[in-house]
Design an enzyme around this catalytic site. Structure first.
Site, PDB file in Angstrom:
ATOM      1  N   GLU A 159      -9.175  -9.831  -3.897  1.00  0.00           N
ATOM      2  CA  GLU A 159      -8.997 -10.200  -5.297  1.00  0.00           C
ATOM      3  C   GLU A 159     -10.287 -10.554  -6.021  1.00  0.00           C
ATOM      4  OE1 GLU A 159      -5.923 -13.165  -5.597  1.00  0.00           O
ATOM      5  OE2 GLU A 159      -4.377 -11.731  -5.045  1.00  0.00           O
ATOM      6  N   GLU A 327      -0.224  -8.381  -0.347  1.00  0.00           N
ATOM      7  CA  GLU A 327       0.333  -9.722  -0.594  1.00  0.00           C
ATOM      8  C   GLU A 327       1.473  -9.600  -1.587  1.00  0.00           C
ATOM      9  OE1 GLU A 327      -2.265 -12.894  -1.894  1.00  0.00           O
ATOM     10  OE2 GLU A 327      -3.844 -12.271  -0.502  1.00  0.00           O
TER      11      GLU A 327
HETATM   12  C1  FCB Z   1      -3.410 -14.885  -4.128  1.00  0.00           C
HETATM   13  C2  FCB Z   1      -4.413 -15.201  -3.027  1.00  0.00           C
HETATM   14  C3  FCB Z   1      -3.816 -15.844  -1.810  1.00  0.00           C
HETATM   15  C4  FCB Z   1      -2.720 -16.826  -2.171  1.00  0.00           C
HETATM   16  C5  FCB Z   1      -1.735 -16.209  -3.132  1.00  0.00           C
HETATM   17  C6  FCB Z   1      -0.589 -17.111  -3.506  1.00  0.00           C
HETATM   18  O1  FCB Z   1      -4.065 -14.845  -5.344  1.00  0.00           O
HETATM   19  O2  FCB Z   1      -5.060 -14.030  -2.603  1.00  0.00           O
HETATM   20  O3  FCB Z   1      -4.857 -16.449  -1.092  1.00  0.00           O
HETATM   21  O4  FCB Z   1      -3.262 -17.992  -2.627  1.00  0.00           O
HETATM   22  O5  FCB Z   1      -2.392 -15.798  -4.296  1.00  0.00           O
END
Ligand code: FCB
Length: 416
Positions: A159, A327
């Site tokens: 990210e 994620e």
């Molecule tokens: C993302 C992050 C991860 C976690 C999630 C909820 O932005 O990559 O580390 O904190 O959010």
């Protein structure tokens, strides 16, 4: 090739052992030790104590039937000063973890940088310093040299938008600087490309990508379409197009020439969508984000599953690369009977598979997160885990969502 079902974590959020076995200080150690920065004064000093409990955690992954596990490495555990001397004990830890995963039949997906920059590099300006390209490359090669014989998939950055915007523009993440998004984003893009090119140059057999934060832009009304396009370029494409097309998205800021680099795959981190309204009073981008009607998780993020298929479809059509959802998940403080997490995951997974059926080359899905953990500026207040962690006793308890994940997608099942 089988579709991979996994779960994800990150070093600072779970490891603890912040100053053991020769580890150097990270910017998140410094930030969380600074009063007033993190909710409740929480720190990652102990977190889930994964550094000591990793065997138990691999056993949990087996219990959940995971086929893959995405985790990150702490750069200052491996290079305490960020560059130069290597701390073998740090590398040994990750090497043992990888062996343990492979023995358990779980495919490791390794993120090199999930935000815990060595503080020593921050002292030199961190991501503001053009030397980051050399430092990141050096670190990436040290890791690939040691783990590349057993790890097939690496992500260089996690990210870039989030750590640049929250860490260097809004100042709510480490290192807590403000107003620097545009220049820092360029240094990040150049360093990212140089590290990717070096890694692929020396280890062409590795699959190398990165994980990006994505949130599709929905215009509030037809008059807001241009604003939504700006938000999309800024939020979803600013760190992708420079790599893959060698140019910045048009119409935002005057930028120097970026460096292009190939990605073998795009990691898709997605939690929500963005509803965008044109707002001339916003000097930065001329946009305002508007709250949507969907239900909100504990962290205040609107639940809108269609966002995931929309994003995957756009990425697939625009860049034609293999995709992994690296994620996706939700914050809910429902210790074990977390029915709403099942609802969240089920609806998002359906959307992901819908995009796959429609032609996106989607190869896997990683739930965020394996364990409840340290949620950055929120500390331990937000719980994202399939497994509940009682931080006082470090007891792990599989939640209903973890059992559901196993029963729906576990290794014995694997529906796709
Ligand atoms: C993302 C992050 C991860 C976690 C999630 C909820 O932005 O990559 O580390 O904190 O959010």
């Amino acid at each position: 090739m089988r579709f991979l079902w996994g779960a994800a974590t990150a070093s600072y959020q779970i490891e603890g052992a912040w100053n053991e076995d020769g580890k150097g200080e990270s910017i998140w150690d410094r930030f969380s030790h600074t009063p007033g920065r993190v909710h409740n004064g929480d720190t990652g000093d102990v977190a889930c104590d994964h550094y000591h409990r990793w065997r138990e955690d691999i056993a949990l992954m087996k219990e959940l039937g995971l086929g893959a596990y995405r985790f990150s490495l702490s750069w200052p555990r491996i290079l305490p000063q960020g560059t130069g001397a290597v701390n073998q004990r740090g590398l040994d830890f990750y090497s043992r973890l990888v062996d343990g995963l492979l023995e358990a039949g779980i495919k490791p997906f390794v993120t090199l940088y999930h935000w815990d920059l060595p503080q020593a590099l921050e002292e030199e300006g961190g991501w503001q310093n053009p030397s980051m390209a050399d430092w990141l490359t050096e670190y990436a090669l040290v890791v690939a040299e040691r783990l590349g014989d057993r790890v097939g998939h690496f992500m260089v950055l996690n990210e870039p938008w989030v750590f640049t915007f929250l860490g260097y523009h809004e100042g709510i993440h480490a290192p807590g600087k403000q107003g620097l998004f545009v220049p820092v984003s360029h240094q990040v893009n150049v360093a990212h490309a140089r590290a990717l090119n070096a890694l692929k140059g020396q280890h062409p057999n590795l699959e190398v990508g990165s994980a990006f934060s994505f949130a599709p832009s929905y215009p509030l009304s037809p008059q807001d379409e241009e604003a939504a396009a700006r938000q999309h370029a800024f939020n979803n494409d600013w760190f992708l197009r420079p790599l893959l097309r060698g140019s910045y998205p048009e119409g935002l800021w005057e930028m120097p020439e970026p460096v292009a680099a190939p990605l073998d795959f795009i990691g898709v981190n997605l939690y929500f969508r963005q509803i965008v309204q044109d707002d001339p009073s916003d000097e930065f981008l001329g946009v305002k984000l508007v709250e949507g009607p969907g239900w909100k998780t504990d962290i205040g993020w609107e639940v809108w599953p269609e966002a995931l298929s929309r994003m995957l479809t756009w990425l697939s059509e625009e860049y034609r690369l293999p995709l992994y959802v690296t994620e996706n998940g939700c914050a809910l403080d429902e210790p074990t009977a977390d029915q709403r997490r099942i609802e969240y995951l089920d609806s998002h997974i359906r959307e992901a598979l819908k995009a796959r059926d429609a032609g996106a080359d989607l190869r896997g899905y990683f739930c965020w997160s394996l364990l409840d953990n340290f949620e950055w500026a929120w500390g331990y207040r937000q719980r994202f885990g399939l497994v509940h962690v009682d931080y006082a006793s470090q007891k792990r308890t599989v939640k209903a969502s973890g059992r559901w994940y196993h029963d729906s997608f576990g290794r014995a099942i694997m529906p796709v």
